[in-house]
Design an enzyme around this catalytic site. Structure first.
Site, PDB file in Angstrom:
ATOM      1  N   LYS A   1      -4.971   7.020   1.607  1.00 48.98           N
ATOM      2  CA  LYS A   1      -5.601   6.808   2.923  1.00 48.98           C
ATOM      3  C   LYS A   1      -4.549   6.776   4.027  1.00 48.98           C
ATOM      4  O   LYS A   1      -4.821   7.161   5.163  1.00 48.98           O
ATOM      5  CB  LYS A   1      -6.465   5.543   2.913  1.00 48.98           C
ATOM      6  CG  LYS A   1      -5.753   4.250   2.533  1.00 48.98           C
ATOM      7  CD  LYS A   1      -5.216   3.483   3.711  1.00 48.98           C
ATOM      8  CE  LYS A   1      -4.587   2.174   3.295  1.00 48.98           C
ATOM      9  NZ  LYS A   1      -4.067   1.395   4.423  1.00 48.98           N
TER      10      LYS A   1
ATOM     11  N   LYS B   1       0.847  -1.198   0.000  1.00 50.48           N
ATOM     12  CA  LYS B   1       0.000   0.000   0.000  1.00 50.48           C
ATOM     13  C   LYS B   1       0.879   1.245   0.000  1.00 50.48           C
ATOM     14  O   LYS B   1       0.916   2.012   0.958  1.00 50.48           O
ATOM     15  CB  LYS B   1      -0.943  -0.031   1.194  1.00 50.48           C
ATOM     16  CG  LYS B   1      -1.881  -1.241   1.152  1.00 50.48           C
ATOM     17  CD  LYS B   1      -2.877  -1.259   2.274  1.00 50.48           C
ATOM     18  CE  LYS B   1      -3.816  -2.453   2.150  1.00 50.48           C
ATOM     19  NZ  LYS B   1      -4.858  -2.467   3.197  1.00 50.48           N
TER      20      LYS B   1
ATOM     21  N   ARG C   1      -0.742   2.056  11.945  1.00 51.05           N
ATOM     22  CA  ARG C   1       0.598   2.582  12.223  1.00 51.05           C
ATOM     23  C   ARG C   1       0.752   4.010  11.696  1.00 51.05           C
ATOM     24  O   ARG C   1       1.516   4.794  12.259  1.00 51.05           O
ATOM     25  CB  ARG C   1       1.660   1.658  11.649  1.00 51.05           C
ATOM     26  CG  ARG C   1       1.664   1.538  10.137  1.00 51.05           C
ATOM     27  CD  ARG C   1       2.599   0.460   9.650  1.00 51.05           C
ATOM     28  NE  ARG C   1       2.145  -0.859  10.029  1.00 51.05           N
ATOM     29  CZ  ARG C   1       2.735  -1.982   9.638  1.00 51.05           C
ATOM     30  NH1 ARG C   1       3.800  -1.935   8.881  1.00 51.05           N
ATOM     31  NH2 ARG C   1       2.259  -3.153  10.008  1.00 51.05           N
TER      32      ARG C   1
END
Length: 345
Positions: free
Chosen positions: A207, A122, A272
């Site tokens: 995101k 990601k 995180r």
């Protein structure tokens, strides 16, 4: 039928014919391995460090990440040699942090042509400023129809706990997307498929950026009311950017791979990126936050990459700009977020 169609037809009745290899030894790689083995399947698994593999074999779990998850070692073929792992596998599931992808692949001498690549990364490949699927196509000759992308919303920690989770699998080749989605679906994981590869990849990067913004605001003690405004503006900002850089694909930004993934990353205690942002908001430096976390916050790198990509498109992105100013221009978080509050509604 061509060879690829025949393989898929066979795989629809016998998943063991296509050998899956998990490429990476972190928490997300471990979660994907758990998904892949939940229905009794065997896997190959590449880990960079031989000592991690040896400890794994001794304990039956990943000694470094999600160590509560127990695995049937007899159903795993471990590799510390990346070229052997590639040679003996059909589907390569990459789950390494994006900043390290180039260095891992630098060791590859085995051709990836004809292999199927699933990216669970990601992030964007730094320096190249490319989403991972484009990187594999351009530099490693992987065919577009042989690439799939995994998108959330899904935290590795909840997969470990077998809490019901949802994933979206994207590929231009819907047969491949359906095959892989069926391969990992199990009682605690539901899957959906889409052809919007570029959209869900860019959304996965953004995101993380917005989760850092959410964390910064949390660290500055902004409340839930403002968080709601921040996230609602984030999905609009995401929509503007994704629809500009990839206008050819149809998508609904309210779907799970976009809005759902944004929500879980912005709000969850497992995020995180939110944790990293919260530390920044509390006054930690970028470097001290990274050292204390001991895990990669992809959004830190994604912020710079998207900022540079947006120099070409000039999309209005005040939240991204605020994160960039705080992380890279070292503008005080309280000053930058105060300025941001005047730009969003």
């Amino acid at each position: 039928l061509d060879k690829y169609s025949i393989e898929l037809a066979e795989a629809s009745t016998d998943f063991s014919k296509l050998k899956i290899c998990i490429m990476g030894g972190g928490s997300w790689a471990t979660a994907i391995a758990k998904m892949s083995m939940a229905n009794g399947h065997k896997i190959n698994w590449y880990m960079r460090r031989p000592e991690q593999i040896e400890r794994f074999k001794e304990t039956g779990c990943n000694p470094s990440y999600l160590s509560s998850v127990k695995f049937d070692i007899k159903k795993i073929k471990f590799y510390s040699n990346i070229n052997l792992a590639i040679k003996h596998s059909d589907i390569l599931v990459f789950a390494t942090p994006s900043p390290f992808l180039k260095s891992h692949l630098a060791k590859v001498t085995t051709s990836l042509t004809g292999k199927k690549v699933v990216t669970a990364i990601k992030g964007i490949v730094p320096e190249e400023n490319m989403i991972v699927s484009d990187y594999f196509m351009k530099f490693y000759g992987v065919n577009e129809d042989d690439i799939a992308v995994i998108a959330g919303p899904c935290h590795a920690e909840e997969v470990a706990l077998e809490r019901l989770s949802y994933l979206t699998v994207g590929s231009r080749n819907l047969k491949f997307a359906e095959f892989f989605a069926n391969r990992i679906e199990n009682p605690f994981l539901k899957t959906y498929i889409t052809t919007d590869v570029r959209g869900i990849e860019y959304a996965s990067v953004l995101k993380n950026v917005y989760a850092i913004a959410s964390g910064i605001c949390h660290g500055l003690k902004y409340g839930d009311n403002f968080q709601a405004i921040l996230v609602s503006n984030s999905i609009r900002e995401m929509s503007r950017f994704v629809n500009t850089v990839s206008p050819e694909d149809e998508r609904n930004l309210q779907d799970a791979a976009y809005l759902g993934d944004l929500l879980v990353t912005a709000y969850s205690k497992f995020s995180r990126n939110r944790t990293f942002g919260s530390m920044i908001g509390k006054g930690y430096s970028v470097r001290s936050s990274q050292l204390e976390m001991e895990m990669i916050a992809e959004g830190y790198y994604g912020t710079k990459c998207i900022k540079e990509i947006n120099e070409k498109y000039n999309v209005e992105m005040p939240i991204l700009d605020a994160c960039y100013n705080i992380l890279y221009e070292r503008i005080a978080p309280n000053i930058e977020i105060k300025s941001l509050t005047e730009k969003i509604r």
